[in-house]
Motif scaffolding. Structure first.
Motif, PDB file in Angstrom:
ATOM      1  N   GLU A 146       1.575   5.524  -8.675  1.00  0.00           N
ATOM      2  CA  GLU A 146       2.158   4.864  -7.513  1.00  0.00           C
ATOM      3  C   GLU A 146       1.187   3.845  -6.935  1.00  0.00           C
ATOM      4  OE1 GLU A 146       3.693   7.379  -4.489  1.00  0.00           O
ATOM      5  OE2 GLU A 146       4.984   8.527  -5.843  1.00  0.00           O
ATOM      6  N   GLN A 147      -0.083   4.215  -6.903  1.00  0.00           N
ATOM      7  CA  GLN A 147      -1.102   3.320  -6.355  1.00  0.00           C
ATOM      8  C   GLN A 147      -1.231   2.045  -7.198  1.00  0.00           C
ATOM      9  OE1 GLN A 147      -1.521   6.596  -6.901  1.00  0.00           O
ATOM     10  NE2 GLN A 147      -1.497   7.299  -4.766  1.00  0.00           N
ATOM     11  N   ALA A 148      -1.138   2.212  -8.519  1.00  0.00           N
ATOM     12  CA  ALA A 148      -1.260   1.056  -9.410  1.00  0.00           C
ATOM     13  C   ALA A 148      -0.092   0.095  -9.211  1.00  0.00           C
ATOM     14  CB  ALA A 148      -1.328   1.519 -10.862  1.00  0.00           C
ATOM     15  N   LEU A 149       1.108   0.646  -9.066  1.00  0.00           N
ATOM     16  CA  LEU A 149       2.268  -0.212  -8.866  1.00  0.00           C
ATOM     17  C   LEU A 149       2.226  -0.879  -7.489  1.00  0.00           C
ATOM     18  CD1 LEU A 149       5.852   0.385 -10.036  1.00  0.00           C
ATOM     19  CD2 LEU A 149       5.466  -0.467  -7.729  1.00  0.00           C
ATOM     20  N   ALA A 150       1.868  -0.105  -6.468  1.00  0.00           N
ATOM     21  CA  ALA A 150       1.809  -0.649  -5.110  1.00  0.00           C
ATOM     22  C   ALA A 150       0.822  -1.813  -5.017  1.00  0.00           C
ATOM     23  CB  ALA A 150       1.433   0.442  -4.124  1.00  0.00           C
ATOM     24  N   ALA A 151      -0.221  -1.758  -5.835  1.00  0.00           N
ATOM     25  CA  ALA A 151      -1.245  -2.809  -5.812  1.00  0.00           C
ATOM     26  C   ALA A 151      -0.721  -4.135  -6.356  1.00  0.00           C
ATOM     27  CB  ALA A 151      -2.460  -2.369  -6.620  1.00  0.00           C
ATOM     28  N   GLU A 152       0.439  -4.108  -7.017  1.00  0.00           N
ATOM     29  CA  GLU A 152       1.017  -5.332  -7.574  1.00  0.00           C
ATOM     30  C   GLU A 152       2.141  -5.890  -6.711  1.00  0.00           C
ATOM     31  OE1 GLU A 152      -0.315  -6.790 -10.039  1.00  0.00           O
ATOM     32  OE2 GLU A 152      -1.629  -5.183 -10.769  1.00  0.00           O
ATOM     33  N   LEU A 153       2.516  -5.203  -5.649  1.00  0.00           N
ATOM     34  CA  LEU A 153       3.579  -5.667  -4.767  1.00  0.00           C
ATOM     35  C   LEU A 153       3.076  -6.756  -3.820  1.00  0.00           C
ATOM     36  CD1 LEU A 153       5.136  -2.217  -3.768  1.00  0.00           C
ATOM     37  CD2 LEU A 153       6.043  -3.832  -5.450  1.00  0.00           C
ATOM     38  N   TYR A 154       3.989  -7.501  -3.245  1.00  0.00           N
ATOM     39  CA  TYR A 154       3.594  -8.521  -2.268  1.00  0.00           C
ATOM     40  C   TYR A 154       2.845  -7.897  -1.092  1.00  0.00           C
ATOM     41  CZ  TYR A 154       6.708 -11.937  -4.524  1.00  0.00           C
ATOM     42  OH  TYR A 154       7.308 -12.791  -5.407  1.00  0.00           O
ATOM     43  N   SER A 155       3.147  -6.637  -0.785  1.00  0.00           N
ATOM     44  CA  SER A 155       2.548  -5.961   0.365  1.00  0.00           C
ATOM     45  C   SER A 155       1.215  -5.302   0.057  1.00  0.00           C
ATOM     46  CB  SER A 155       3.517  -4.895   0.886  1.00  0.00           C
ATOM     47  OG  SER A 155       3.800  -3.937  -0.133  1.00  0.00           O
ATOM     48  N   ALA A 156       0.672  -5.537  -1.121  1.00  0.00           N
ATOM     49  CA  ALA A 156      -0.585  -4.892  -1.525  1.00  0.00           C
ATOM     50  C   ALA A 156      -1.663  -5.068  -0.467  1.00  0.00           C
ATOM     51  CB  ALA A 156      -1.069  -5.473  -2.848  1.00  0.00           C
ATOM     52  N   GLY A 157      -2.344  -3.963  -0.145  1.00  0.00           N
ATOM     53  CA  GLY A 157      -3.424  -4.007   0.833  1.00  0.00           C
ATOM     54  C   GLY A 157      -2.969  -3.807   2.265  1.00  0.00           C
ATOM     55  N   GLN A 158      -1.670  -3.701   2.487  1.00  0.00           N
ATOM     56  CA  GLN A 158      -1.150  -3.482   3.826  1.00  0.00           C
ATOM     57  C   GLN A 158      -0.494  -2.097   3.905  1.00  0.00           C
ATOM     58  OE1 GLN A 158       0.872  -6.692   5.908  1.00  0.00           O
ATOM     59  NE2 GLN A 158       0.457  -8.088   4.202  1.00  0.00           N
ATOM     60  N   PRO A 159      -0.464  -1.496   5.083  1.00  0.00           N
ATOM     61  CA  PRO A 159       0.161  -0.178   5.221  1.00  0.00           C
ATOM     62  C   PRO A 159       1.674  -0.269   5.084  1.00  0.00           C
ATOM     63  CG  PRO A 159      -0.437  -1.039   7.364  1.00  0.00           C
ATOM     64  CD  PRO A 159      -1.039  -1.983   6.360  1.00  0.00           C
ATOM     65  N   ASP A 160       2.298   0.831   4.656  1.00  0.00           N
ATOM     66  CA  ASP A 160       3.749   0.889   4.630  1.00  0.00           C
ATOM     67  C   ASP A 160       4.281   0.810   6.061  1.00  0.00           C
ATOM     68  OD1 ASP A 160       3.766   1.163   1.887  1.00  0.00           O
ATOM     69  OD2 ASP A 160       3.938   3.351   1.920  1.00  0.00           O
ATOM     70  N   PRO A 161       5.468   0.257   6.246  1.00  0.00           N
ATOM     71  CA  PRO A 161       6.005   0.116   7.611  1.00  0.00           C
ATOM     72  C   PRO A 161       6.314   1.461   8.252  1.00  0.00           C
ATOM     73  CG  PRO A 161       7.675  -0.458   5.992  1.00  0.00           C
ATOM     74  CD  PRO A 161       6.394  -0.316   5.252  1.00  0.00           C
ATOM     75  N   ASP A 162       5.889   1.639   9.484  1.00  0.00           N
ATOM     76  CA  ASP A 162       6.233   2.836  10.236  1.00  0.00           C
ATOM     77  C   ASP A 162       7.684   2.777  10.693  1.00  0.00           C
ATOM     78  OD1 ASP A 162       3.647   4.213  10.368  1.00  0.00           O
ATOM     79  OD2 ASP A 162       3.010   2.464  11.503  1.00  0.00           O
ATOM     80  N   LEU A 163       8.127   1.587  11.064  1.00  0.00           N
ATOM     81  CA  LEU A 163       9.456   1.432  11.654  1.00  0.00           C
ATOM     82  C   LEU A 163      10.146   0.202  11.079  1.00  0.00           C
ATOM     83  CD1 LEU A 163      11.546   2.227  13.865  1.00  0.00           C
ATOM     84  CD2 LEU A 163      10.277   0.733  15.435  1.00  0.00           C
ATOM     85  N   VAL A 164      11.409   0.374  10.672  1.00  0.00           N
ATOM     86  CA  VAL A 164      12.245  -0.730  10.211  1.00  0.00           C
ATOM     87  C   VAL A 164      13.385  -0.889  11.214  1.00  0.00           C
ATOM     88  CG1 VAL A 164      13.767  -1.602   8.403  1.00  0.00           C
ATOM     89  CG2 VAL A 164      11.700  -0.344   7.781  1.00  0.00           C
ATOM     90  N   ILE A 165      13.508  -2.079  11.781  1.00  0.00           N
ATOM     91  CA  ILE A 165      14.536  -2.362  12.790  1.00  0.00           C
ATOM     92  C   ILE A 165      15.624  -3.229  12.171  1.00  0.00           C
ATOM     93  CG2 ILE A 165      15.006  -3.475  15.004  1.00  0.00           C
ATOM     94  CD1 ILE A 165      12.083  -2.917  15.762  1.00  0.00           C
ATOM     95  N   ARG A 166      16.873  -2.827  12.338  1.00  0.00           N
ATOM     96  CA  ARG A 166      17.999  -3.601  11.822  1.00  0.00           C
ATOM     97  C   ARG A 166      18.946  -3.921  12.968  1.00  0.00           C
ATOM     98  NH1 ARG A 166      20.598  -4.594   6.426  1.00  0.00           N
ATOM     99  NH2 ARG A 166      21.638  -6.503   7.016  1.00  0.00           N
ATOM    100  N   THR A 167      19.177  -5.201  13.212  1.00  0.00           N
ATOM    101  CA  THR A 167      20.008  -5.627  14.335  1.00  0.00           C
ATOM    102  C   THR A 167      21.451  -5.898  13.918  1.00  0.00           C
ATOM    103  OG1 THR A 167      19.329  -7.930  13.986  1.00  0.00           O
ATOM    104  CG2 THR A 167      18.034  -6.621  15.542  1.00  0.00           C
ATOM    105  N   SER A 168      22.288  -6.162  14.888  1.00  0.00           N
ATOM    106  CA  SER A 168      23.681  -6.612  14.760  1.00  0.00           C
ATOM    107  C   SER A 168      24.623  -5.581  14.158  1.00  0.00           C
ATOM    108  CB  SER A 168      23.774  -7.929  13.969  1.00  0.00           C
ATOM    109  OG  SER A 168      23.710  -7.694  12.579  1.00  0.00           O
ATOM    110  N   GLY A 169      24.257  -4.307  14.218  1.00  0.00           N
ATOM    111  CA  GLY A 169      25.168  -3.262  13.779  1.00  0.00           C
ATOM    112  C   GLY A 169      25.203  -3.005  12.289  1.00  0.00           C
ATOM    113  N   GLU A 170      24.360  -3.691  11.508  1.00  0.00           N
ATOM    114  CA  GLU A 170      24.302  -3.440  10.066  1.00  0.00           C
ATOM    115  C   GLU A 170      23.562  -2.128   9.814  1.00  0.00           C
ATOM    116  OE1 GLU A 170      26.003  -5.198   8.208  1.00  0.00           O
ATOM    117  OE2 GLU A 170      26.269  -7.106   9.232  1.00  0.00           O
ATOM    118  N   LEU A 171      24.069  -1.336   8.871  1.00  0.00           N
ATOM    119  CA  LEU A 171      23.505   0.002   8.633  1.00  0.00           C
ATOM    120  C   LEU A 171      23.052   0.155   7.189  1.00  0.00           C
ATOM    121  CD1 LEU A 171      26.166   2.107  10.593  1.00  0.00           C
ATOM    122  CD2 LEU A 171      23.952   1.301  11.413  1.00  0.00           C
TER     123      LEU A 171
END
Length: 231
Positions: A146-171
């Motif tokens: 998992e660590q090897a794959l995560a290192a190749e993502l655009y988000s590499a080096g950043q923490p995973d998001p604690d909170l994801v906010i979705r507006t306008s009633g989309e679920l």
């Protein structure tokens, strides 16, 4: 950041007016997050699926993005915000690419917040891109972690998001940070993005603060871990 078009339609305005209002909401959102000490913010600005929209609207969105970045660049630098991009910029208009590259370079010294703009982004595409990168390295199967794959993502080096906010009633996730959001908390609101002001942000954060994050653990395991922190 959903609901710009519906926000405009409900007021008898054009979709362009909605997108303009959306950029101002994004500015207020980032400013408030910075005040609260949030160190990483990712805004889903343009998905790969958004290419299906009318060409005139797409052109306006990119022009608006360029104008906004040029206008706000000094403020980003002054506030210590580092701009980062998630997504494939190669398919974007030349002027947009150049403006983005300039903004990323000029803000690279920012240390108070990393602001990620997901542009021409797809969560599935990002995972596929990471898998291809691992294949090129010719890793043994047991080395593909998992660590090897995560290192190749655009988000590499950043923490995973604690909170994801979705507006306008989309679920739904709509192909956003699929890998990184495995243990994120989600907040859904009927509020259109242009109306998602600081007060709405505080509602979301208060709701998040009231939750108990388990990460797959039992109550006993959580209590034991908490006890260890306090010992």
């Amino acid at each position: 950041m959903d609901g710009n078009g519906r926000w405009a339609t409900s007021r008898g305005l054009s979709r362009s007016d909605g997108h303009k209002a959306g950029t101002e909401a994004a500015k207020e959102f980032v400013t408030e997050c910075l005040k609260l000490g949030v160190q990483h913010v990712t805004l889903y600005t343009f998905s790969r699926e958004n290419w299906a929209r009318p060409k005139e609207e797409i052109s306006f969105l990119f022009d608006l993005l360029v104008r906004f970045m040029r206008r706000e660049m000094d403020a980003l630098i002054k506030q210590g915000i580092r701009l980062n991009i998630f997504g494939d910029l190669s398919e974007l208009p030349f002027t947009t690419r150049q403006a983005i590259k300039t903004a990323v370079s000029l803000s690279s010294g920012g240390s108070k917040m990393t602001l990620n703009l997901a542009l021409n982004y797809s969560g599935r595409d990002d995972i596929m891109r990471a898998c291809k990168a691992l294949c090129k390295k010719k890793l043994a199967p047991e080395a593909i972690t998992e660590q090897a794959l995560a290192a190749e993502l655009y988000s590499a080096g950043q923490p995973d998001p604690d909170l994801v906010i979705r507006t306008s009633g989309e679920l739904r996730l709509s192909n956003f940070l699929l890998w990184e959001s495995a243990y994120s908390e989600f907040y859904f609101t009927e509020t259109y993005w242009p109306d998602f002001d600081s007060a709405e942000l505080h509602k979301a954060l208060e709701d998040y603060a009231s939750r108990g994050r388990r990460f797959g653990k039992t109550d006993a395991q959580l209590a034991e871990a908490e006890s260890g922190k306090n010992s």
